[in-house]
Scaffold this active site. Structure first.
Site, PDB file in Angstrom:
ATOM      1  N   LYS A 102       4.910   2.924  -1.510  1.00 43.23           N
ATOM      2  CA  LYS A 102       6.317   2.306  -1.959  1.00 43.23           C
ATOM      3  C   LYS A 102       7.367   3.753  -2.248  1.00 43.23           C
ATOM      4  CE  LYS A 102       8.443  -0.366  -5.910  1.00 43.23           C
ATOM      5  NZ  LYS A 102       8.821  -1.679  -5.123  1.00 43.23           N
ATOM      6  N   GLY A 103       8.612   3.315  -1.904  1.00 45.79           N
ATOM      7  CA  GLY A 103       9.270   4.679  -2.017  1.00 45.79           C
ATOM      8  C   GLY A 103      10.873   4.031  -2.594  1.00 45.79           C
ATOM      9  N   ASP A 130      10.333  17.440   8.212  1.00 46.82           N
ATOM     10  CA  ASP A 130       9.696  16.903   7.025  1.00 46.82           C
ATOM     11  C   ASP A 130       8.106  16.786   7.391  1.00 46.82           C
ATOM     12  OD1 ASP A 130       9.314  16.052   4.469  1.00 46.82           O
ATOM     13  OD2 ASP A 130       9.949  14.066   4.740  1.00 46.82           O
ATOM     14  N   ILE A 184       0.637  -1.217  -0.154  1.00 47.74           N
ATOM     15  CA  ILE A 184      -0.125  -0.057  -0.011  1.00 47.74           C
ATOM     16  C   ILE A 184       0.944   1.195  -0.064  1.00 47.74           C
ATOM     17  CG2 ILE A 184      -2.186  -1.016   1.040  1.00 47.74           C
ATOM     18  CD1 ILE A 184      -1.017   0.099   3.695  1.00 47.74           C
TER      19      ILE A 184
END
Length: 834
Positions: free
Chosen positions: A66-67, A204, A64
């Site tokens: 993805k990097g 971030d 579910i």
């Protein structure tokens, strides 16, 4: 940095929240091979379920998120049958000490984080190939996905449907209801106060890292869990601590990190910064919640900084957003350019909007029909593969609504010439007419190297890759390898002149599609008038764009670049209407391609392998350079086609009276269709550019980071850096245009989403394939009719476009495409030999 995909996988369960049984040294009970098989699967959900793969006691479910460094899976804890999220980080991708350090810090921070509004680390396992972080599962995805897709989700997600019924957005606004904004703000500030007490700076904070869980079941459960806000509303949690640092109030940092759109200006200026950088990010997120878009946007961090400086602390809000004055004041106090003028943490935590009581209505949202284990994106059901070919057949019949026959067919040549032309076009591309449909029918069986069947998921991956792309380009540039650091025959006054031209083009097109100028503008053409340019088939529009950009595709010498562009533009203006000329001027890429191919490598281009083989090159650095040049040119060809779609959607400047007639706008269905095509093409472009950056990054690590690395030649270093800088600029511009098209697509999706909408990857494959064949056919016609303009460029571009889809095809289709490439390459060689 361990990028996570949008929406990232996590869901807090009531039982799992209280366990937090971290086992840092435990080892997964399954082999690495099992997880690798799941990772490489075209359908991770089905394969994982069939093979019953496990990580310890956790049953692996569908992917579910993805990097570049990690994949996120929805998994089931077999001890209590609760859903968890497992973030599997590839050891092989963490090739530098800095990346390993980021992961270790993230794990260390998460182990110490026990707060209701921070994603908890429940368990930690590692194998010889992976680090597995078992975390809370937030089934409602992230805040960015919720803001952008809520109009689609309201039809299928029971909680969101009930939520938006009770708290609708202001009419005409893309932002959220004020109650939801204050609720999420309260929860975000609670988490930030917890981090601040521990001297932690996240670095971030952005909507993609703010995850949402369904509401708790009762007010008492809300109190026992020590949540803040309104008990009947969704729960927000901060995630992704890959950039976080222990940073006391007296300390400063100077590392470039985070998402540029939400990055504080002091970080963009490469200056030292403190925890106040998080407050800027909070202001940017708060602005997006109220308005529906970030406060500042640009193609790269340099332009972003310029836009922030140009605003001079004057933050404007659309009237349609109906933002109350206290909220405006808070956002403006957070978005102060000078960090010393920015509101302090104590002032932020004690702001009346955060300390005031929110009125609970004590009426829970409708959750009876919600499956808490079902991920949010699964509520938007995909099209069944069997229906795809039917869609394309129907689309063929309806093409006349948008496109008219190619102007090429209206040639005045003699009948004999017509017959020859028909024969030549058949010879040029002797492929069965149903080949494109076979791609659609077999799309579910493609041996894709990654699960990119969902354009939404791909968009998030490339969006997160922007940070890595810019970081690598900055590292190469600052290492003294940049073109500015040494003399080069290509860096002369003519290059500066070309750069000025490119800069001028970029400013023109940016001003156009942002509607930043209204003076002297003409009234937007009516739909019937605009249909003239839209009716041009993509092939014809692309062919025209290629003609305009031919000097960049071939990397002509800079002595003639400026004059060639001017000559082409003049020729184009003389042969087309003003409307067409203005339309296609936006297609010209604003970046300067003089660093690209100086040679075509025709001997090897006709036999492409699945990995873009380049033949035998003795020097490894030269192999890297040639591979980067080839992939960059392939990406550039696809990007040209994407820019055509962008030019069809790009808004015209408003009329002088500031009034637009709704009847003169393109129908939402057409806007949505063109936007979706452009989105897919830009995603393909960005994936190719990202692949090139991976190659460059590996080269950089081996040559510079490695202890015993052999230094490359001076000239090779400069040339590789030039390509890297070009890729960075192209990546940022493409990503900005992708975001613009997504805003158009999301805005019109509510009126146009249909059950038979084709699969995103299928649509992209077909579009590129059809455009490449169309270019080759029309180029053959031009060659036969003795019209030699841009013949060479057009043939090469069609080859590049076919190379772009080659790897994604199954073997039988790949062989057919290779035959087409060989035919086109043969015609190209014959033409060049004349």
């Amino acid at each position: 940095m361990i990028p996570q995909s949008n929406p990232t996988a996590q869901r807090r369960s009531g039982d799992a929240q209280n366990t937090n049984n971290v086992a840092p040294n435990s080892v997964a009970t399954t082999t690495d091979t099992a997880l690798t098989a799941s990772t490489q699967s075209g359908s991770s959900s089905n394969n994982a379920n069939k093979k019953l793969e496990y990580i310890g006691v956790y049953k692996i479910g569908p992917e579910i998120g993805k990097g570049s460094f990690a994949t996120v899976y929805k998994c089931i804890d077999t001890t209590n049958n609760k859903a968890v999220a497992i973030k599997s980080v590839y050891r092989s991708k963490l090739k530098s000490k800095k990346l390993l350090e980021n992961l270790e810090i993230e794990i260390q921070i998460l182990k110490s984080m026990k707060h209701p509004h921070i994603v908890g680390l429940l368990d930690y396992k590692q194998t010889t190939s992976y680090f597995h972080l078992v975390m809370d599962y937030c089934s409602m995805g992230d805040l960015s996905y919720f803001i952008r897709r809520r109009n689609n989700l309201v039809k299928s997600h029971p909680v969101i449907s009930s939520l938006l019924h009770c708290y609708p957005s202001p009419e005409g606004s893309h932002g959220l209801n004020e109650v939801l904004v204050l609720h999420f703000l309260r929860q975000l500030s609670s988490a930030l106060q917890f981090l601040r007490d521990k001297s932690l700076v996240h670095r971030d904070i952005k909507p993609q890292n703010l995850l949402l869980c369904p509401p708790v079941h009762s007010k008492q459960e809300f109190i026992d869990g020590e949540f803040v806000g309104m008990w009947e509303l969704p729960i927000l949690k901060i995630a992704d601590f890959g950039f976080a640092r222990f940073l006391p109030s007296t300390s400063m940092a100077e590392t470039l990190c985070g998402s540029p759109l939400y990055m504080a200006p002091e970080i963009l200026r490469y200056e030292k910064y403190n925890a106040k950088a998080d407050l800027w990010s909070v202001g940017a997120v708060l602005y997006e919640m109220t308005v529906g878009k970030p406060p500042f946007k640009a193609g790269n961090h340099i332009e972003l900084l310029k836009n922030i400086e140009k605003a001079n602390d004057k933050i404007k809000f659309p009237s349609a957003a109906q933002v109350p004055e206290p909220l405006k004041q808070l956002i403006r106090s957070l978005l102060k350019y000078n960090p010393t003028e920015r509101i302090s943490f104590n002032e932020f935590f004690n702001d009346s909007l955060i300390t005031c009581d929110l009125d609970d209505n004590d009426q829970p949202l409708e959750t009876s029909q919600m499956d808490e284990n079902l991920f949010i994106s699964e509520y938007i059901s995909p099209i069944a593969p069997a229906e795809r070919s039917q869609f394309f057949k129907e689309q063929k019949k309806n093409d006349s609504v948008v496109r008219s026959p190619s102007p090429t067919t209206a040639t005045t040549a003699t009948p004999r010439q017509d017959n020859v032309v028909q024969q030549m076009t058949k010879i040029t591309s002797p492929v069965p007419d149903d080949f494109a449909l076979s791609i659609a029918r077999n799309s579910s069986e493609f041996n894709l190297k990654k699960d990119d069947m969902n354009l939404e998921k791909d968009y998030v991956v490339v969006e997160k890759r922007a940070v890595e792309v810019n970081a690598l380009a900055d590292e190469l540039a600052h290492a003294g390898a940049g073109a500015d650091a040494i003399p080069n025959s290509r860096k002369n006054s003519d290059v500066d002149q070309t750069n000025r031209l490119a800069s001028s083009q970029q400013q023109t097109e940016t001003a156009s599609y942002r509607r930043s100028s209204s003076s002297g503008s003409q009234k937007r053409p009516s739909f019937s008038e605009r249909r003239i340019s839209l009716s041009l088939s993509p092939t014809n529009a692309l062919t025209k764009a290629i003609g305009l950009a031919s000097n960049r595709l071939f990397g002509l010498t800079t002595n003639s670049s400026h004059s060639n562009v001017s000559a082409i533009a003049e020729d184009d203006d003389s042969s087309t209407s003003n409307n067409d000329a203005s339309s296609f001027s936006t297609v010209i890429p604003s970046t300067n391609n003089h660093v690209l191919l100086q040679k075509l490598n025709l001997a090897t281009i006709g036999e492409p392998g699945t990995e873009f083989d380049l033949g035998s090159v003795s020097n490894l650095d030269e192999q890297i350079l040639d591979k980067l040049e080839l992939i960059a040119n392939i990406a550039n060809a696809v990007n040209l086609y994407a820019d055509v779609k962008f030019s069809q959607i790009i808004p015209s400047p408003p009329s002088s009276d500031g009034i637009e007639d709704d009847t003169e706008m393109l129908p939402p269905k057409i806007i949505h269709m063109i936007s979706q095509e452009g989105i897919g093409l830009y995603i393909k472009t960005l994936s190719l550019l990202g692949r090139a950056m991976d190659i460059a990054g590996q080269w950089w690590f081996e040559k510079y980071d490695a202890v015993h690395g052999e230094r490359p030649s001076f000239e090779t270093t400069v040339r590789i850096n030039q390509i890297v800088q070009w890729i960075r600029e192209k990546y940022n511009i493409s990503l900005e245009r992708l975001e613009f098209l997504k805003s158009k697509s999301d805005f019109t999706a509510e009126e146009t989403i249909e059950d038979n909408e084709p699969n995103g990857t299928t649509r992209v494959q077909q579009a590129i394939f059809a455009a490449a064949l169309g270019i080759a056919r029309e180029t053959a016609l031009k060659e036969l009719l003795r019209n030699s303009t841009d013949i060479e460029c057009s043939y090469v571009t069609s080859i590049y476009m076919l190379l772009a889809i080659l790897e994604d095809l199954e073997e039988s289709d790949r062989q057919e495409v290779k035959k087409i490439i060989e035919k086109i390459n043969s015609r190209l060689k014959n033409f060049m030999g004349k």
